[in-house]
Design an enzyme around this catalytic site. Structure first.
Site, PDB file in Angstrom:
ATOM      1  N   SER A  12       0.772  -1.202  -0.215  1.00  0.00           N
ATOM      2  CA  SER A  12       0.079  -0.097  -0.023  1.00  0.00           C
ATOM      3  C   SER A  12       0.797   1.247  -0.091  1.00  0.00           C
ATOM      4  O   SER A  12       1.708   1.510   0.874  1.00  0.00           O
ATOM      5  CB  SER A  12      -1.031  -0.066   1.061  1.00  0.00           C
ATOM      6  N   HIS A  37      -1.002  -1.564  -4.151  1.00  0.00           N
ATOM      7  CA  HIS A  37      -2.380  -1.238  -3.451  1.00  0.00           C
ATOM      8  C   HIS A  37      -2.419   0.065  -3.560  1.00  0.00           C
ATOM      9  O   HIS A  37      -1.808   0.758  -2.685  1.00  0.00           O
ATOM     10  CB  HIS A  37      -2.306  -1.831  -2.250  1.00  0.00           C
ATOM     11  N   ASP A  39      -4.608   3.091  -2.448  1.00  0.00           N
ATOM     12  CA  ASP A  39      -5.810   3.580  -1.425  1.00  0.00           C
ATOM     13  C   ASP A  39      -6.521   4.994  -1.933  1.00  0.00           C
ATOM     14  O   ASP A  39      -5.718   6.001  -1.942  1.00  0.00           O
ATOM     15  CB  ASP A  39      -5.170   3.894   0.024  1.00  0.00           C
ATOM     16  N   MET A  41      -9.251   7.783  -1.338  1.00  0.00           N
ATOM     17  CA  MET A  41     -10.110   8.256  -0.238  1.00  0.00           C
ATOM     18  C   MET A  41     -10.758   9.764  -0.695  1.00  0.00           C
ATOM     19  O   MET A  41     -10.076  10.599  -1.470  1.00  0.00           O
ATOM     20  CB  MET A  41      -9.403   8.490   0.957  1.00  0.00           C
ATOM     21  N   HIS A  73      -8.112   0.565  -4.513  1.00  0.00           N
ATOM     22  CA  HIS A  73      -8.995   0.414  -3.044  1.00  0.00           C
ATOM     23  C   HIS A  73      -9.703   1.603  -3.020  1.00  0.00           C
ATOM     24  O   HIS A  73      -9.332   2.421  -2.289  1.00  0.00           O
ATOM     25  CB  HIS A  73      -8.211   0.095  -1.928  1.00  0.00           C
ATOM     26  N   MET A  75     -12.163   3.842  -1.286  1.00  0.00           N
ATOM     27  CA  MET A  75     -12.772   4.125  -0.015  1.00  0.00           C
ATOM     28  C   MET A  75     -13.708   5.394  -0.208  1.00  0.00           C
ATOM     29  O   MET A  75     -13.094   6.686   0.351  1.00  0.00           O
ATOM     30  CB  MET A  75     -11.905   4.299   1.035  1.00  0.00           C
ATOM     31  N   MET A 144     -11.229  -5.593   6.053  1.00  0.00           N
ATOM     32  CA  MET A 144     -10.620  -4.481   6.651  1.00  0.00           C
ATOM     33  C   MET A 144     -10.263  -4.766   8.336  1.00  0.00           C
ATOM     34  O   MET A 144     -11.081  -5.142   8.972  1.00  0.00           O
ATOM     35  CB  MET A 144     -11.445  -3.196   6.756  1.00  0.00           C
ATOM     36  N   GLY A 149      -9.309   4.806   6.288  1.00  0.00           N
ATOM     37  CA  GLY A 149      -8.862   5.924   6.195  1.00  0.00           C
ATOM     38  C   GLY A 149      -7.725   6.552   6.333  1.00  0.00           C
ATOM     39  O   GLY A 149      -7.271   7.568   6.065  1.00  0.00           O
ATOM     40  N   GLY A 152      -1.157   3.126   9.307  1.00  0.00           N
ATOM     41  CA  GLY A 152      -0.421   3.149  10.604  1.00  0.00           C
ATOM     42  C   GLY A 152      -1.458   2.697  11.877  1.00  0.00           C
ATOM     43  O   GLY A 152      -0.886   3.141  12.872  1.00  0.00           O
ATOM     44  N   ASP A 183      -6.559  -6.017   5.227  1.00  0.00           N
ATOM     45  CA  ASP A 183      -5.828  -4.709   4.785  1.00  0.00           C
ATOM     46  C   ASP A 183      -5.831  -3.914   6.035  1.00  0.00           C
ATOM     47  O   ASP A 183      -6.884  -3.712   6.753  1.00  0.00           O
ATOM     48  CB  ASP A 183      -6.635  -4.034   3.710  1.00  0.00           C
TER      49      ASP A 183
HETATM   50  C1  DX5 Z   1      -6.354   1.996   5.464  1.00  0.00           C
HETATM   51  C2  DX5 Z   1      -6.185   1.560   4.063  1.00  0.00           C
HETATM   52  C3  DX5 Z   1      -4.688   0.563   4.239  1.00  0.00           C
HETATM   53  C4  DX5 Z   1      -3.536   1.120   4.727  1.00  0.00           C
HETATM   54  C5  DX5 Z   1      -2.761   0.100   5.176  1.00  0.00           C
HETATM   55  O1  DX5 Z   1      -7.618   2.976   5.128  1.00  0.00           O
HETATM   56  O2  DX5 Z   1      -6.923   0.942   3.172  1.00  0.00           O
HETATM   57  O3  DX5 Z   1      -4.491   0.194   2.741  1.00  0.00           O
HETATM   58  O4  DX5 Z   1      -2.824   2.157   4.025  1.00  0.00           O
HETATM   59  O5  DX5 Z   1      -1.688   0.718   5.902  1.00  0.00           O
HETATM   60  P1  DX5 Z   1      -0.998  -0.039   7.236  1.00  0.00           P
HETATM   61  O6  DX5 Z   1      -0.253  -1.212   6.723  1.00  0.00           O
HETATM   62  O7  DX5 Z   1      -0.058   0.880   7.569  1.00  0.00           O
HETATM   63  O8  DX5 Z   1      -2.195  -0.325   8.164  1.00  0.00           O
HETATM   64 ZN    ZN Z   2      -6.294  -0.129   1.336  1.00  0.00          ZN
END
Ligand code: DX5
Ligand code: ZN
Length: 233
Positions: A12, A37, A39, A41, A73, A75, A144, A149, A152, A183
């Site tokens: 990601s 991946h 992300d 948002m 992905h 969101m 999830m 969102g 970390g 994820d």
């Molecule tokens: C969360 C994302 C994840 C996230 C994973 O909203 O969909 O893909 O970036 O990051 P880590 O591995 O740091 O939890």
């Molecule tokens: Zn993700």
């Protein structure tokens, strides 16, 4: 249960250093990562804003050079609006949230009709029963293991049981070809447990892209933990 050697890590890029995105992604690919991946948002479905299809376009050179896959992905609310955009940008798969789709069958079918894989993501609070009618139509279910969102965040422990229950549900329904992705909050400390619970795709952000160690070292550490062959390049 998925054999450990079938497990694939998806990197990601949310936690990558955006001033050196290409460099960092290439380092991950050279180390053996085969899936990126992205992300996406919208500040509505989730409180944060992140990347759009431009990031997918920018990664095309690396996608081709390393024969890597890119999954977006989404969101975002009402994801149908952007499906064609991401396909055009060059993704191999699109993951939408069941909570964000008013008509999930339509959304999943339209993703597949455009020639890419369709994934359905479930927020931590969304029960597996939501999948029952539609799971035969998807290529991937993304569990999830954090609230979507932000990168970390801490892994929600109950996800392990949810993954195992999903695995059983798919086996019972003769849907073993549907992949289970997980994820959020995946680290060296829990990757084996997540894989052993039945996940085949482990999405890792901050474990791969961080200030502690170079990307290649982080990838090698994850591969070693799962006893996967990694490349030395
Ligand atoms: C969360 C994302 C994840 C996230 C994973 O909203 O969909 O893909 O970036 O990051 P880590 O591995 O740091 O939890
Ligand atoms: Zn993700």
């Amino acid at each position: 249960m998925a054999a450990l050697e079938q497990v694939q890590f998806a990197a990601s890029i949310l936690s990558a250093d955006f001033t050196r995105l290409g460099e960092q992604v290439e380092e991950a690919l050279k180390a053996g990562i085969t899936r990126i991946h992205v992300d996406v948002m919208d500040g509505l479905f989730v409180p944060n804003l992140s990347l759009g299809s431009g990031a997918v376009i920018a990664l095309q050179v690396l996608r081709k050079k390393y024969a890597a896959q890119i999954y977006a992905h989404l969101m975002i609310a009402d994801p149908d609006r952007y499906v064609a955009d991401f396909v055009q940008a060059g993704v191999d798969g699109i993951i939408v949230h069941i909570e964000a789709c008013s008509h999930p069958f339509q959304t999943i079918r339209s993703i597949r009709s455009l020639g890419v894989r369709a994934g359905l993501a479930l927020n931590p609070v969304t029960p597996l029963i939501m999948l029952e009618e539609i799971m035969a139509e998807v290529d991937l279910v993304l569990i999830m293991s954090v609230e979507p969102g932000f990168g970390g965040q801490e892994f929600i422990q109950g996800s392990l049981d949810k993954i195992a229950r999903l695995h059983r549900l798919l086996v019972q329904n003769n849907l073993k070809h549907v992949k289970i992705g997980v994820d959020g909050g995946i680290h060296l400390s829990n990757a084996v447990a997540v894989a052993n619970a039945g996940a085949q795709i482990l999405v890792a952000g901050s474990e791969i892209f961080n200030l502690r160690a170079p990307v290649s070292e982080n990838v090698h550490a994850l591969f070693t933990r799962l006893r996967l062959p990694s490349s030395s390049g």
